[in-house]
Design a protein around this motif. Structure first.
Motif, PDB file in Angstrom:
ATOM      1  N   VAL A 194      -5.321  70.426  78.551  1.00 27.41           N
ATOM      2  CA  VAL A 194      -6.113  69.500  79.372  1.00 27.41           C
ATOM      3  C   VAL A 194      -6.522  70.206  80.662  1.00 27.41           C
ATOM      4  O   VAL A 194      -6.002  71.279  80.985  1.00 27.41           O
ATOM      5  CB  VAL A 194      -5.306  68.214  79.707  1.00 27.41           C
ATOM      6  CG1 VAL A 194      -4.921  67.461  78.445  1.00 27.41           C
ATOM      7  CG2 VAL A 194      -4.056  68.558  80.527  1.00 27.41           C
ATOM      8  N   ASP A 195      -7.443  69.593  81.384  1.00 28.74           N
ATOM      9  CA  ASP A 195      -7.856  70.113  82.689  1.00 28.74           C
ATOM     10  C   ASP A 195      -7.173  69.267  83.765  1.00 28.74           C
ATOM     11  O   ASP A 195      -7.775  68.365  84.355  1.00 28.74           O
ATOM     12  CB  ASP A 195      -9.382  70.047  82.816  1.00 28.74           C
ATOM     13  CG  ASP A 195      -9.890  70.762  84.074  1.00 28.74           C
ATOM     14  OD1 ASP A 195      -9.056  71.118  84.929  1.00 28.74           O
ATOM     15  OD2 ASP A 195     -11.118  70.927  84.194  1.00 28.74           O
ATOM     16  N   ARG A 196      -5.901  69.580  84.005  1.00 26.68           N
ATOM     17  CA  ARG A 196      -5.126  68.768  84.947  1.00 26.68           C
ATOM     18  C   ARG A 196      -5.663  68.899  86.373  1.00 26.68           C
ATOM     19  O   ARG A 196      -5.626  67.935  87.143  1.00 26.68           O
ATOM     20  CB  ARG A 196      -3.653  69.157  84.894  1.00 26.68           C
ATOM     21  CG  ARG A 196      -2.778  68.322  85.806  1.00 26.68           C
ATOM     22  CD  ARG A 196      -1.319  68.428  85.485  1.00 26.68           C
ATOM     23  NE  ARG A 196      -0.520  67.608  86.383  1.00 26.68           N
ATOM     24  CZ  ARG A 196       0.763  67.332  86.198  1.00 26.68           C
ATOM     25  NH1 ARG A 196       1.394  67.782  85.126  1.00 26.68           N
ATOM     26  NH2 ARG A 196       1.413  66.583  87.069  1.00 26.68           N
TER      27      ARG A 196
ATOM     28  N   ARG B 244      -3.381  61.972  74.156  1.00 30.04           N
ATOM     29  CA  ARG B 244      -3.949  62.500  75.403  1.00 30.04           C
ATOM     30  C   ARG B 244      -3.839  61.480  76.541  1.00 30.04           C
ATOM     31  O   ARG B 244      -3.523  61.840  77.684  1.00 30.04           O
ATOM     32  CB  ARG B 244      -5.406  62.910  75.174  1.00 30.04           C
ATOM     33  CG  ARG B 244      -5.532  64.136  74.274  1.00 30.04           C
ATOM     34  CD  ARG B 244      -6.959  64.550  74.004  1.00 30.04           C
ATOM     35  NE  ARG B 244      -6.974  65.733  73.150  1.00 30.04           N
ATOM     36  CZ  ARG B 244      -6.777  66.978  73.580  1.00 30.04           C
ATOM     37  NH1 ARG B 244      -6.604  67.193  74.884  1.00 30.04           N
ATOM     38  NH2 ARG B 244      -6.787  67.992  72.748  1.00 30.04           N
TER      39      ARG B 244
ATOM     40  N   GLN C 287      -0.261  61.372  77.662  1.00 29.69           N
ATOM     41  CA  GLN C 287       0.063  62.497  78.533  1.00 29.69           C
ATOM     42  C   GLN C 287      -0.522  62.296  79.927  1.00 29.69           C
ATOM     43  O   GLN C 287       0.130  62.604  80.936  1.00 29.69           O
ATOM     44  CB  GLN C 287      -0.470  63.797  77.929  1.00 29.69           C
ATOM     45  CG  GLN C 287      -0.105  65.033  78.741  1.00 29.69           C
ATOM     46  CD  GLN C 287      -0.492  66.318  78.035  1.00 29.69           C
ATOM     47  OE1 GLN C 287      -0.457  66.414  76.813  1.00 29.69           O
ATOM     48  NE2 GLN C 287      -0.881  67.327  78.808  1.00 29.69           N
ATOM     49  N   LEU C 288      -1.733  61.769  79.998  1.00 31.67           N
ATOM     50  CA  LEU C 288      -2.351  61.473  81.298  1.00 31.67           C
ATOM     51  C   LEU C 288      -1.481  60.500  82.090  1.00 31.67           C
ATOM     52  O   LEU C 288      -1.223  60.704  83.291  1.00 31.67           O
ATOM     53  CB  LEU C 288      -3.749  60.891  81.073  1.00 31.67           C
ATOM     54  CG  LEU C 288      -4.479  60.334  82.305  1.00 31.67           C
ATOM     55  CD1 LEU C 288      -4.768  61.443  83.306  1.00 31.67           C
ATOM     56  CD2 LEU C 288      -5.777  59.641  81.883  1.00 31.67           C
TER      57      LEU C 288
ATOM     58  N   ASP D  96       1.688  62.276  83.234  1.00 30.12           N
ATOM     59  CA  ASP D  96       1.450  63.286  84.272  1.00 30.12           C
ATOM     60  C   ASP D  96       1.124  62.677  85.627  1.00 30.12           C
ATOM     61  O   ASP D  96       1.358  63.308  86.663  1.00 30.12           O
ATOM     62  CB  ASP D  96       0.302  64.206  83.850  1.00 30.12           C
ATOM     63  CG  ASP D  96       0.679  65.132  82.693  1.00 30.12           C
ATOM     64  OD1 ASP D  96       1.878  65.225  82.381  1.00 30.12           O
ATOM     65  OD2 ASP D  96      -0.237  65.744  82.108  1.00 30.12           O
ATOM     66  N   PHE D  97       0.564  61.454  85.627  1.00 34.51           N
ATOM     67  CA  PHE D  97       0.123  60.834  86.881  1.00 34.51           C
ATOM     68  C   PHE D  97       0.780  59.460  87.057  1.00 34.51           C
ATOM     69  O   PHE D  97       0.196  58.431  86.701  1.00 34.51           O
ATOM     70  CB  PHE D  97      -1.403  60.699  86.907  1.00 34.51           C
ATOM     71  CG  PHE D  97      -2.122  62.007  87.033  1.00 34.51           C
ATOM     72  CD1 PHE D  97      -2.396  62.551  88.282  1.00 34.51           C
ATOM     73  CD2 PHE D  97      -2.493  62.709  85.901  1.00 34.51           C
ATOM     74  CE1 PHE D  97      -3.045  63.775  88.387  1.00 34.51           C
ATOM     75  CE2 PHE D  97      -3.139  63.925  86.000  1.00 34.51           C
ATOM     76  CZ  PHE D  97      -3.414  64.469  87.249  1.00 34.51           C
TER      77      PHE D  97
ATOM     78  N   TYR E 291      -8.990  65.059  80.308  1.00 32.22           N
ATOM     79  CA  TYR E 291      -7.858  65.090  79.376  1.00 32.22           C
ATOM     80  C   TYR E 291      -8.309  65.117  77.914  1.00 32.22           C
ATOM     81  O   TYR E 291      -7.520  64.852  77.010  1.00 32.22           O
ATOM     82  CB  TYR E 291      -6.911  63.922  79.661  1.00 32.22           C
ATOM     83  CG  TYR E 291      -5.805  64.350  80.604  1.00 32.22           C
ATOM     84  CD1 TYR E 291      -4.501  64.490  80.160  1.00 32.22           C
ATOM     85  CD2 TYR E 291      -6.079  64.668  81.922  1.00 32.22           C
ATOM     86  CE1 TYR E 291      -3.492  64.915  81.002  1.00 32.22           C
ATOM     87  CE2 TYR E 291      -5.097  65.096  82.786  1.00 32.22           C
ATOM     88  CZ  TYR E 291      -3.793  65.221  82.322  1.00 32.22           C
ATOM     89  OH  TYR E 291      -2.790  65.664  83.159  1.00 32.22           O
TER      90      TYR E 291
ATOM     91  N   ALA F 180      -8.402  66.432  86.948  1.00 34.94           N
ATOM     92  CA  ALA F 180      -7.862  65.079  87.062  1.00 34.94           C
ATOM     93  C   ALA F 180      -7.199  64.874  88.415  1.00 34.94           C
ATOM     94  O   ALA F 180      -7.355  63.822  89.057  1.00 34.94           O
ATOM     95  CB  ALA F 180      -6.865  64.823  85.925  1.00 34.94           C
ATOM     96  N   GLU F 181      -6.443  65.882  88.872  1.00 33.25           N
ATOM     97  CA  GLU F 181      -5.788  65.780  90.177  1.00 33.25           C
ATOM     98  C   GLU F 181      -6.812  65.614  91.291  1.00 33.25           C
ATOM     99  O   GLU F 181      -6.588  64.861  92.245  1.00 33.25           O
ATOM    100  CB  GLU F 181      -4.925  67.018  90.424  1.00 33.25           C
ATOM    101  CG  GLU F 181      -3.628  67.030  89.630  1.00 33.25           C
ATOM    102  CD  GLU F 181      -2.821  68.296  89.853  1.00 33.25           C
ATOM    103  OE1 GLU F 181      -3.404  69.285  90.362  1.00 33.25           O
ATOM    104  OE2 GLU F 181      -1.624  68.302  89.505  1.00 33.25           O
TER     105      GLU F 181
END
Length: 711
Positions: free
Chosen positions: A475-477, A671, A674-675, A678-679, A507, A480-481
């Motif tokens: 993913v492109d964390r 996905r 996981q998003l 992660d957040f 994601y 997203a951040e």
């Protein structure tokens, strides 16, 4: 001063299998709780050394009493505390100084009563941990170890269950009394019983982890009102259920039950959807009631587990056979056709015109010999992996004789289980005893046998399944951040539609492109760029459900329709929500086909991120056809979610419609899970709809609400 001995039990062994016990509060006064606890140790034959502790009594039950634990001539393993709460802390100090390793604090009046009880419990735990002791309680019933090598009844319950291979942990002491009575009445063998009460130290999860390595425990039964640390329970239970079945009754399903749980043990009742998700992921078998729990537990007393769901029913009465067939089908079991060889073997037992099929009704004249012959034929049938014999005692046939016939038939094929149903009171206890002692659980009703057979199969299927492993996806964390940080630094809780779509795209979730139109002058050009037909949605940070205010228009075919729809939408919104801030409208190319699903995320303070999936659209709140899991999840768990909703057939294709792409759906769920993991700042996320197409998926609409940690 007490002396120590080598190889004293440590950890939970000091609680569950102590070699010496002091009862602090043991009393010579019959009827007192202290007297009952000490009497139970003596009368049920505790194999260790028991010491009564009382400030003035010379003896209790003809056993010399001591003024304090410090006066006992050895360092005892376990102290059972049965004194007023204002003396408990002093007693715990004495125990710690004397080298006691385990405490059972039966005394109540701590966190469960609120007020100063909360602080008192904190002080109690601090002292326990200071001395390196382990404690069950406070506000508990105690511990029973029915193993004849220990024979410890460290409770105030005047009953000792028969020894067996089920361990039971209960958060309710009063319920424990009923459990022990029920176990004795129905012959359910108990290895250990623990009433944990408020459980600020030893928890249900601690006991579960301990029993993982105890060969005398083959099945774990639990009554809980909260899980303390749900994430740890999920981790531990997921491992243990691959070896031993774990059956749980979790109370507090309803709002009233949740309030009662909170007042009962001081527990903050968790969202039941979160509980159900966690138990499912951990492979735990959830029972709706104590009755169901014991039905399931009895099932694991079978001599062997079923190899499949293929089942046959034998009965001497039509009605119970029909009830059994209904119940078995409801529980997902297969009533298979009898093989030709089985039909031929059974034919001599019936009139020529009889229909020999499954379920097989031998009618009321069936004899024990007939039962044995028919069951032997069933067990020899390669199409059958489990049998449910049902018997209602007619005149002249004894339940005990039929039970013996069932046992005799079972011996011809010990690798296939039988779960019997003896309906009627005549000869029931004797018949049940005969069957249970030979590894054939005996029930009173067909529904109970069906429920038990289902969980036997569920446990087999769970053990055969690979352990879950939610491996991180590419993913492109960083992207997203950036989106999340930008919104929070600007003090915004709600992401814009474009930000929502960009977050999902980061994601790897396919999304329908969106274009924000902030002013009417740019409307037509934006529509031409997006292409027709298109969808127009209101862009407002103050309006979550846009359809409620007329903020969604679909099927717009031209620039003229777009301008008319725009004017009408804004007029309606300003009437229905005059104070709402309006940033403009969002245009999307209309995506046709597929099935509308919903994927959601919510954050539970104890469980963490919860992932939801179901059929989407405007009726999701009315139909509530959704399932939950604790994020993150792996592909197998995602497929379970997809197949677990009532409307799963819609996704598989009906009436000529193409099936949806399950692999793409499962990938999207993983996905989004996981998003969410992660957040933690994502308090809520809804994708409604996530269109499930015959090839791929696409997120059409989404909303995301952020929340600062510990806000």
């Amino acid at each position: 001063m007490p002396t120590t001995t080598d190889a004293r039990p440590a950890g939970l062994d000091a609680l569950l299998a102590p070699r010496s016990i002091a009862v602090i509060g043991a009393s010579p006064r019959a009827g007192s709780m202290g007297h009952s606890v000490f009497s139970n140790l003596i009368e049920f034959g505790y194999t260790g050394r028991a010491y009564p502790v009382h400030p003035t009594a010379a003896a209790v039950k003809s056993v010399r009493a001591y003024r304090s634990v410090a006066d006992i001539p050895e360092a005892v393993d376990l102290a059972i505390v049965v004194i007023p709460r204002n003396r408990v802390l002093e007693a715990v100090e004495s125990c710690g100084a004397a080298g006691v390793r385990g405490l059972i604090t039966i005394t109540a009046g701590f966190r469960e009563v609120g007020g100063d009880g909360v602080q008192l419990e904190q002080q109690l735990v601090e002292r326990v941990r200071h001395f390196g002791m382990r404690m069950v309680g406070p506000n508990c019933m105690g511990i029973v170890n029915a193993n004849p090598a220990v024979a410890m009844n460290g409770t105030f319950a005047p009953v000792m269950p028969p020894f067996g291979h089920a361990a039971f942990v209960s958060q309710s002491g009063a319920l424990g009394l009923s459990v022990l009575d029920y176990a004795r009445e129905f012959g359910i063998g108990i290895s250990q019983f623990v009433s944990i009460g408020n459980s600020p130290d030893v928890s249900a999860t601690d006991l579960l982890e301990h029993w993982e390595h105890d060969d005398s425990v083959r099945v774990v039964l639990m009554y809980v009102e909260n899980f303390g640390d749900p994430r740890r329970f999920l981790q531990v239970a997921s491992r243990i259920t691959k070896k031993k079945p774990v059956i749980v009754v979790k109370s507090g399903r309803s709002q009233a039950g949740a309030r009662a749980a909170s007042s009962h043990t001081g527990a903050l009742a968790a969202n039941d959807a979160a509980v159900d998700a966690m138990l499912t992921q951990a492979g735990v078998l959830r029972a709706a009631s104590i009755e169901e729990l014991f039905d399931m537990a009895m099932g694991f007393g079978v001599a062997s587990r079923p190899r499949s769901r293929r089942t046959a029913v034998l009965t001497n009465a039509g009605g119970p056979g029909i009830l059994a067939a209904d119940a078995l089908e409801t529980e997902g079991l297969d009533l298979v056709e009898l093989s030709p060889a089985t039909v031929e073997a059974l034919r001599p037992l019936f009139p020529a015109e009889a229909s020999i099929r499954n379920p097989l009704d031998m009618i009321a004249s069936a004899t024990p010999a007939g039962y044995k012959a028919a069951l032997t034929a069933f067990l020899a049938d390669p199409n059958i992996d489990a049998v449910v014999p049902i018997f209602i005692p007619p005149f002249g046939v004894r339940a005990e004789d039929v039970a013996e016939a069932i046992v005799s038939a079972a011996a011809t094929c010990p690798e296939k289980p039988m779960l019997a149903v003896l309906m009627g009171r005549e000869g029931l206890p004797q018949g049940r005893t005969e069957l249970n002692s030979n590894g054939i659980p005996a029930y009173i009703f067909p529904e109970s046998a069906a429920r038990a057979l289902n969980v036997l199969n569920r446990q087999r299927e769970w053990e055969q399944r690979s352990a879950a492993h939610a491996a991180p996806l590419a993913v492109d964390r960083a992207a997203a951040e950036h989106i999340v940080h930008n919104a929070m630094s600007n003090g915004r809780e709600q992401l814009t539609q474009q930000e929502c779509m960009a977050l999902l795209r980061a994601y790897g979730v396919p999304v329908a492109d969106v274009r924000l139109v902030a002013h009417v002058d740019a409307l037509v050009a934006a529509g031409d760029a997006v292409g027709y037909p298109l969808v127009m949605k209101l862009a407002s940070p103050d309006i979550t459900h846009k359809t409620d205010v007329g903020g969604v228009r679909v099927g717009i075919e031209s620039a003229a329709q777009l301008q008319d729809a725009y004017a009408d939408m804004l007029a309606r919104v300003r009437t229905t929500a005059p104070d709402a801030r309006i940033d403009g409208v969002v245009l999307q190319r209309m995506v046709s086909g597929g099935r509308e699903t919903i994927v959601g995320v919510s954050h539970d303070p104890r469980f963490g991120a919860l992932l939801m999936f179901g059929l989407g659209g405007v009726f999701v709140e009315a139909l509530r056809d959704v399932v939950f899991r604790v994020a993150p999840i792996d592909e197998a768990q995602a497929r379970d979610m997809i197949r677990g909703i009532r409307g799963a057939r819609v996704l598989r294709g009906m009436r000529g419609a193409a099936a949806c792409d399950e692999s793409a759906l499962a990938d999207a769920l993983c996905r989004i899970g996981q998003l969410a993991h992660d957040f933690p700042t994502i308090a809520e996320l809804d994708i409604n709809p996530l269109l499930a197409l015959s090839t791929g998926v696409v997120a059409v609409d989404a909303r995301v609400r952020l929340e600062r940690p510990n806000a």
